[in-house]
Design an enzyme around this catalytic site. Structure first.
Site, PDB file in Angstrom:
ATOM      1  N   CYS A   1      34.479 103.553  30.165  1.00 54.38           N
ATOM      2  CA  CYS A   1      34.734 104.545  31.214  1.00 54.38           C
ATOM      3  C   CYS A   1      35.636 105.673  30.720  1.00 54.38           C
ATOM      4  O   CYS A   1      35.838 106.659  31.435  1.00 54.38           O
ATOM      5  CB  CYS A   1      35.352 103.874  32.428  1.00 54.38           C
ATOM      6  SG  CYS A   1      34.598 102.281  32.808  1.00 54.38           S
TER       7      CYS A   1
ATOM      8  N   LYS B   1      36.855 106.710  43.336  1.00 56.75           N
ATOM      9  CA  LYS B   1      36.565 105.955  44.547  1.00 56.75           C
ATOM     10  C   LYS B   1      35.609 106.699  45.480  1.00 56.75           C
ATOM     11  O   LYS B   1      34.673 106.106  46.005  1.00 56.75           O
ATOM     12  CB  LYS B   1      37.894 105.679  45.281  1.00 56.75           C
ATOM     13  CG  LYS B   1      37.749 105.071  46.645  1.00 56.75           C
ATOM     14  CD  LYS B   1      37.261 103.633  46.544  1.00 56.75           C
ATOM     15  CE  LYS B   1      36.735 103.121  47.862  1.00 56.75           C
ATOM     16  NZ  LYS B   1      35.354 103.505  48.119  1.00 56.75           N
TER      17      LYS B   1
ATOM     18  N   HIS C   1      31.789 107.824  40.173  1.00 59.80           N
ATOM     19  CA  HIS C   1      32.187 107.449  38.817  1.00 59.80           C
ATOM     20  C   HIS C   1      30.964 107.310  37.908  1.00 59.80           C
ATOM     21  O   HIS C   1      30.541 106.198  37.604  1.00 59.80           O
ATOM     22  CB  HIS C   1      32.991 106.142  38.885  1.00 59.80           C
ATOM     23  CG  HIS C   1      33.498 105.649  37.568  1.00 59.80           C
ATOM     24  ND1 HIS C   1      33.785 106.472  36.498  1.00 59.80           N
ATOM     25  CD2 HIS C   1      33.776 104.384  37.140  1.00 59.80           C
ATOM     26  CE1 HIS C   1      34.215 105.732  35.485  1.00 59.80           C
ATOM     27  NE2 HIS C   1      34.209 104.476  35.843  1.00 59.80           N
TER      28      HIS C   1
END
Lengths: 137, 388
Positions: free
Chosen positions: B84, B330, B334
């Site tokens: 990520c 959130k 993402h």
């Protein structure tokens, strides 16, 4: 070509064999840090002087989670508990078994952080492959 | 050493776009960034792009030349993969290229296509950021790994699911006016608490969604910006990166993220700022507990004190130091390998004053982006400052 999962992972699979036989081990460095094979260096201090040492019989839960949304390999196990348990100086990640509530759920009154567990090797539901399993003592 | 300026930023809509190819997503973001910068594509010296699971989602390796071609670039291209944190690392490499003088213009960004996989396959794909032998084979999912950290945090420091729910409520509220955001709906603390469990103690509203999207930045040397009379008031003044053991079990603490602490200290020293100078932050809130640990690693709070920050209103849009005004991972979404660049695009818009939430931070001069890989075995922190 064989599937990667069908070929043994040297060091790791021997460690699982040993755990399954009740003769689990870990690697100890001179600083007292513990880790699991295959390793040539200690993950904490970098020492290359790693000695195979008997795993303590009992560990205790450091943290855990009840997983409701699994990956495909655990599709038949959900909900299930994954936990990290400390066995002396080494932490091990495994599935906590023996905590079903008999109604398809998890009985979370039967364990908490600090609960004593024993280690073994058991099958996953979906693919019958081996996983590290803990059971409350 | 040259200052690095953000000459332009480009984003796609973040959301569920299962039919859109990765190359098309990236091309849209890159063309948007080029247009925003007013820099001709022929001037781009290198492409640095992040991507995590293209080999799983599209059966596509060797992505960088493909994405360069799609973006209309004819320059060397390299893909960076750090789960990520892939795009954060790509940005960091771009900063290094510009500072060393090897390049005057670098296009940095990232792309991820995820929703075409479906929930089970995408869950398994994300889990490849964890240790396959010792974690994933024993049931650790991506939410499960953060749930293990959340339980350890509650056990060591205290904190409740309600504290975490306030993080989700805040980030949803911030995304309401962001046209690029995936989840533009207000939620209540009760909604979050009553959402279905994913990996306890984390529930659905503690988790970021699966997202398709891309982000791109045109980064240039200060000299290039001056010679071409670019309107580029925001500088990347600090960059830092930290690492840790991949598996949680091999870390000293289960409820802290020291890799991000190291990255932050390096980035602050690089920029000549400290935590107290930071006016706003975009942090890697893949799960609500991740925002809490990020704020502690960035030095805004002592360990154990950030869990109540959103509940106390300190990190909300009208708080002392707003966090994730974009909506964060959130609510904005993402797309894993694009997130690090997206955070810098959003911070740039907030500092330039052309973000829908810019009026919440009219005097902000220093922003920080915190991008994390896996359970923060990788972390990249960048400091952005208004310099012109």
């Amino acid at each position: 070509m064989s599937h990667p999962d069908e070929v043994r992972d040297a060091g790791y699979d021997e460690w699982l064999d040993a755990v399954a036989a009740g003769e689990g081990t870990y690697l100890a460095c001179p600083e007292g840090h513990g880790s699991l094979p295959p390793r040539r260096t200690c993950p904490r201090c970098g020492s290359t002087d790693l000695a195979e040492t008997p795993l303590p019989e009992r560990g205790e839960l450091s943290t855990y989670t009840v997983v409701h949304v699994p990956g495909p390999r655990f599709a038949e196990d959900a909900p299930y508990v994954t936990a990290i348990a400390s066995f002396g100086p080494v932490r091990v990640t495994g599935v906590l078994r023996g905590v079903a509530d008999g109604d398809g759920g998890i009985d979370d009154d039967r364990f908490e952080v600090g609960t004593a567990v024993e280690i073994d090797v058991e099958d996953r539901g979906a693919d019958r492959e081996r996983a590290v399993a803990f059971r409350p003592v | 050493m040259t200052d690095v300026r953000v000459a332009g930023v480009g984003l796609t809509h973040f959301g569920s776009h299962p039919e859109r190819t990765g190359r098309d997503l990236f091309a849209e973001a890159a063309l948007n960034a080029s247009e925003d910068a007013g820099v001709p594509r022929d001037d781009v010296d290198e492409l640095a792009c992040g991507n995590f699971m293209g080999a799983l989602a599209e059966r596509q390796g060797h992505l960088a030349p493909l994405l360069a071609e799609a973006a209309g670039l004819s320059c060397p291209a390299t893909r960076y993969e750090e789960a990520c944190a892939s795009a954060g690392v790509a940005v960091r490499q771009a900063v290094r290229l510009l500072r060393s003088g090897e390049a005057d213009v670098v296009l940095a960004g990232g792309m991820e296509r995820m929703t075409n996989l479906g929930t089970a396959e995408a869950t398994e794909g994300l889990a490849t950021a964890a240790d396959e032998l010792f974690e994933v084979r024993n049931g650790v999912t991506f939410p499960g790994a953060y749930a293990l950290m959340a339980r350890a945090y509650f056990d060591e420091f205290g904190g409740t699911r309600e504290d975490l729910a306030h993080v989700a409520v805040k980030n949803h509220a911030n995304a309401l006016d962001n046209e690029y955001a995936q989840l533009r709906n207000e939620i209540s603390v009760e909604d979050a608490l009553e959402s279905p469990p994913v990996a306890e103690p984390l529930h659905l509203y503690d988790a970021c969604p699966f997202t398709d999207g891309a982000a791109a930045l045109v980064l240039v040397s200060e000299e290039y910006a001056r010679e071409h009379d670019l309107d580029a008031p925001v500088a990347v003044s600090g960059s830092g990166q930290g690492g840790d053991a991949l598996a949680l079990a091999d870390r000293e603490h289960l409820a802290r993220t020291p890799a991000a602490g190291r990255a932050a200290r390096e980035a602050y020293a690089d920029a000549g700022v400290d935590a107290a100078d930071v006016d706003l932050a975009e942090v890697h809130d893949c799960f609500t507990i991740a925002e809490v640990m990020a704020l502690e690693s960035l030095g805004f709070y002592e360990p154990g004190e950030a869990v109540g920050a959103a509940r106390r209103g300190e990190t909300t849009a009208d708080g002392d130091r707003p966090v994730n005004l974009s909506g964060g991972l959130k609510a904005k979404g993402h797309p894993v390998g694009a997130t690090g660049a997206s955070q810098i695009a959003e911070l740039t818009r907030l500092l330039r004053g052309d973000h829908p939430n810019a009026d919440r931070v009219p005097d902000a001069e220093v922003g920080v982006a915190h991008n994390a890989g896996g359970t923060v075995a990788s972390a990249v922190v960048h400091v952005l400052e208004v310099v012109a």
